[in-house]
Design a protein around this motif. Structure first.
Motif, PDB file in Angstrom:
ATOM      1  N   ALA A 202      53.326 -23.298 -12.871  1.00 51.44           N
ATOM      2  CA  ALA A 202      54.216 -22.516 -12.011  1.00 51.44           C
ATOM      3  C   ALA A 202      53.410 -21.543 -11.150  1.00 51.44           C
ATOM      4  O   ALA A 202      53.686 -21.368  -9.952  1.00 51.44           O
ATOM      5  CB  ALA A 202      55.232 -21.755 -12.866  1.00 51.44           C
ATOM      6  N   ILE A 206      52.965 -21.255  -6.965  1.00 48.11           N
ATOM      7  CA  ILE A 206      53.090 -20.009  -6.194  1.00 48.11           C
ATOM      8  C   ILE A 206      51.846 -19.777  -5.356  1.00 48.11           C
ATOM      9  O   ILE A 206      51.928 -19.401  -4.172  1.00 48.11           O
ATOM     10  CB  ILE A 206      53.341 -18.822  -7.145  1.00 48.11           C
ATOM     11  N   LEU A 221      55.940 -14.188  -6.542  1.00 54.42           N
ATOM     12  CA  LEU A 221      56.012 -13.982  -7.987  1.00 54.42           C
ATOM     13  C   LEU A 221      57.195 -13.085  -8.343  1.00 54.42           C
ATOM     14  O   LEU A 221      57.933 -13.361  -9.310  1.00 54.42           O
ATOM     15  CB  LEU A 221      54.706 -13.367  -8.486  1.00 54.42           C
ATOM     16  N   VAL A 224      60.333 -15.123  -8.149  1.00 48.53           N
ATOM     17  CA  VAL A 224      60.464 -16.066  -9.256  1.00 48.53           C
ATOM     18  C   VAL A 224      60.817 -15.338 -10.548  1.00 48.53           C
ATOM     19  O   VAL A 224      61.610 -15.823 -11.360  1.00 48.53           O
ATOM     20  CB  VAL A 224      59.161 -16.879  -9.412  1.00 48.53           C
ATOM     21  N   CYS A 228      63.887 -16.356 -12.826  1.00 49.25           N
ATOM     22  CA  CYS A 228      63.642 -16.938 -14.151  1.00 49.25           C
ATOM     23  C   CYS A 228      63.881 -15.959 -15.291  1.00 49.25           C
ATOM     24  O   CYS A 228      63.727 -16.332 -16.459  1.00 49.25           O
ATOM     25  CB  CYS A 228      62.212 -17.469 -14.233  1.00 49.25           C
ATOM     26  N   ILE A 232      58.834 -17.542 -16.711  1.00 49.81           N
ATOM     27  CA  ILE A 232      58.564 -18.368 -15.530  1.00 49.81           C
ATOM     28  C   ILE A 232      58.284 -19.800 -15.967  1.00 49.81           C
ATOM     29  O   ILE A 232      57.306 -20.076 -16.664  1.00 49.81           O
ATOM     30  CB  ILE A 232      57.364 -17.806 -14.742  1.00 49.81           C
ATOM     31  N   HIS A 234      57.917 -23.914 -14.596  1.00 47.81           N
ATOM     32  CA  HIS A 234      57.508 -24.631 -13.385  1.00 47.81           C
ATOM     33  C   HIS A 234      58.706 -25.210 -12.641  1.00 47.81           C
ATOM     34  O   HIS A 234      58.810 -25.112 -11.409  1.00 47.81           O
ATOM     35  CB  HIS A 234      56.531 -25.749 -13.753  1.00 47.81           C
ATOM     36  N   THR A 237      60.568 -22.520 -10.880  1.00 51.78           N
ATOM     37  CA  THR A 237      59.785 -22.005  -9.755  1.00 51.78           C
ATOM     38  C   THR A 237      59.945 -22.891  -8.528  1.00 51.78           C
ATOM     39  O   THR A 237      60.128 -22.396  -7.399  1.00 51.78           O
ATOM     40  CB  THR A 237      58.295 -21.919 -10.143  1.00 51.78           C
TER      41      THR A 237
END
Length: 584
Positions: A202, A206, A221, A224, A228, A232, A234, A237
């Motif tokens: 993930a 980014i 970040l 995300v 999430c 976090i 994947h 993301t």
């Protein structure tokens, strides 16, 4: 020393915390240690690479009373005021919103005042390229003769818009894009500091989306993390940022390599139904093919060139093992063309499907020496082949990835003639000058002209040497020919169609130059007699002699190629036609 968090952005507080800009931090530290401070600095580079942060760190270093090894303490009132932009001795000016001449005049009037404390007063001008021409002119005088207590730090993302008069008065520092590996390491530190769980893939997604910008990666970040809920993943993301899952790109490339048409159709359908952008998918596919080629050509340095994890690089290396570098380049070229078609098409799904299917059906490039020809006897097949240019089947019907024995000629259907091209450079003895762009017929013969005359060979060498010294003199001699070379006289023929040159070569100044060149290069002085070419029909000018040599060399090369047993067998089986690669 920890980072300073401002507006949910982690900003470095010392030179050691700058990411990916070691060349800048080391230069500034050395300038501080040796007391060689420039009074005007210009930071240039892409967005989000640390230009403003570096300016603040430099200002804090000059202002901090608790400096330790040229690193600001970060906790004193001076450091806090500089970092938060509240210091009256560190003035930050936004060039985008204060780009008029009046704003710069106010700045110019204020530089004469001494700092309220400390030794230096620092002016940080961000986005300096946004200043108007009159504003730059107003700033110029101050930059020419700044007060001893003033230091200017300017930052820009478009240095070409900054006048040369300003550039010449600054020390310029070029900031580089931050690599994905460095961005991932920084994001990992931030997540661990905030007790946020994360998947490594993930963070790589980014970092790739940030495109070298540390600030952009932190913004992504933060987005995300909110999506999430501090865990976090994947998959989440990719969904939050609207990215193309790299696994789909890898799956598409694997399907192309394995020629799995069913998998390709299924993947494109899933891609479209999920709402992914075909344009973005093709761009990511181009990048992936490029990475695969680098892993194929130079796996030793792939880790330092490709912004991917070690696992991803190993995966690309394994995928490229079944292809040659020429195959990968062919796939890249097809994808590059397909990317333009996807953008221009009203049905992106249709174009994407056809692109991937066409790539999967593309012929694999096979060295013809590796093809087993049925007409070759065992003795011919086992003995070493004489040296010859290697050949490859180009624009022919698709060659199988594994060589197969073709059917006898009598059982094959009549097909268009494929092309066999010689792609090796000529040997020195076969080198030619000014190769013709026309095909060389198989039964060509050289013109019957006495080209072995020593006088003509010497004349060609002489004109070539004169051309390096005086092209104008050589140009007048290039179509002439040397008929005879007596003890003290050179008889030179001028072609009838260039009779206008006769008067020019008989000019006193021209004859004097020619006499000097001949005596210098041949070590002897001569008289010159100019005549018409009709006196000797077989005389050749330097340009004609060059062309004659070129044709002769091409004929010799053609005979060698045609005499090679592999070429003979290929001609019998495939009904090939030989062309000179220089004619393509």
């Amino acid at each position: 020393m920890s980072y300073e968090v401002i507006a949910r952005k982690w900003r470095p507080k010392s030179f050691s915390q700058l990411i990916g800009q070691n060349h800048v931090s080391q230069t500034l530290l050395n300038a501080l240690k040796n007391d060689r401070l420039p009074q005007a600095l210009l930071f240039n580079g892409p967005r989000g690479t640390g230009k403003t942060s570096t300016a603040r760190i430099f200002a804090s270093t000059l202002r901090c009373p608790n400096l330790q090894d040229f690193s600001p303490c970060g906790v004193c009132s001076e450091c806090e005021e500089v970092i938060t932009g509240k210091s009256i001795n560190v003035v930050e000016v936004d060039g985008a919103s204060n780009n008029g001449v009046d704003s710069v005049r106010e700045l110019r009037d204020s530089v004469s005042y001494m700092p309220s404390s400390g030794k230096y007063k620092i002016y940080i001008i961000d986005e300096v390229h946004m200043l108007s021409t009159s504003a730059f002119n107003a700033l110029l005088k101050t930059l020419e003769e700044p007060p001893a207590h003033v230091i200017f730090i300017m930052a820009t993302t478009e240095i070409h818009k900054v006048p040369n008069t300003i550039l010449s008065r600054c020390q310029k520092f070029d900031f580089r894009r931050v690599s994905s590996q460095e961005i991932v390491k920084s994001l990992e530190k931030i997540c661990k500091h905030d007790n946020i769980n994360f998947e490594a893939e993930a963070l790589w997604s980014i970092a790739r989306q940030a495109d070298g910008s540390m600030r952009d990666s932190q913004s992504l970040l933060d987005q995300v993390i909110s999506f999430c809920d501090n865990n976090i993943k994947h998959k989440e993301t990719i969904e939050a940022l609207g990215l193309t899952d790299r696994k789909w790109v890898v799956s598409a490339l694997q399907a192309v390599i394995s020629r799995n048409h069913k998998e390709i159709l299924s993947l494109v359908k899933t891609l479209i139904l999920s709402g992914q952008d075909p344009n973005l998918f093709v761009k990511d596919l181009l990048q992936e093919i490029r990475n695969a080629l680098i892993c194929k050509l130079n796996p030793e340095i792939a880790h330092s060139i490709i912004d991917l994890s070690d696992t991803a690089i190993e995966e690309l290396t394994e995928m490229g093992a079944s292809l040659s570098s020429e195959d990968i380049q062919l796939i890249f070229d097809m994808t590059l063309k397909g990317a333009r078609d996807v953008v221009a098409s009203s049905s992106a799904q249709l174009v994407l499907e056809m692109l991937l299917l066409r790539m999967a059906s593309a012929p694999r490039i096979v060295d013809i020496e590796q093809v087993r020809l049925p007409a070759m006897t065992s003795s011919t097949a086992n003995r070493p082949s004489p040296a010859m240019p290697s050949v490859s089947a180009d624009n022919a019907q698709a060659a199988p990835s594994t060589a197969q024995t073709p059917a006898p000629v009598s059982q094959q259907k009549q097909a268009p003639k494929p092309t066999i091209t010689a792609n090796e450079p000529l040997q020195p003895s076969q080198a030619t000058t000014g190769a013709s762009k026309a095909h060389v017929p198989a039964n060509n013969s050289a013109p019957i002209i006495n080209s072995n005359s020593p006088a003509q060979e010497q004349w060609l060498d002489l004109v070539t040497q004169i051309k390096n010294l005086n092209p104008i003199v050589a140009a007048k001699l290039e179509h002439s020919s040397l008929i005879s070379k007596d003890n003290d006289t050179l008889t030179i023929a001028i072609p009838a169609k260039m009779k206008f040159l006769t008067e020019q070569v008989k000019d006193k100044d021209f004859l004097k130059k020619l006499e000097n060149y001949v005596s210098t290069l041949w070590g002897k002085s001569y008289n010159f007699h100019f005549t018409d070419t009709s006196e000797k029909k077989n005389s050749m000018s330097p340009s004609q002699l060059k062309q004659h040599k070129s044709n002769t060399a091409k004929l010799e090369l053609r005979k060698k190629v045609e005499a090679h047993p592999v070429i003979k067998q290929a001609h019998e089986v495939f009904k090939t036609e030989i062309i000179d690669i220089r004619d393509l």
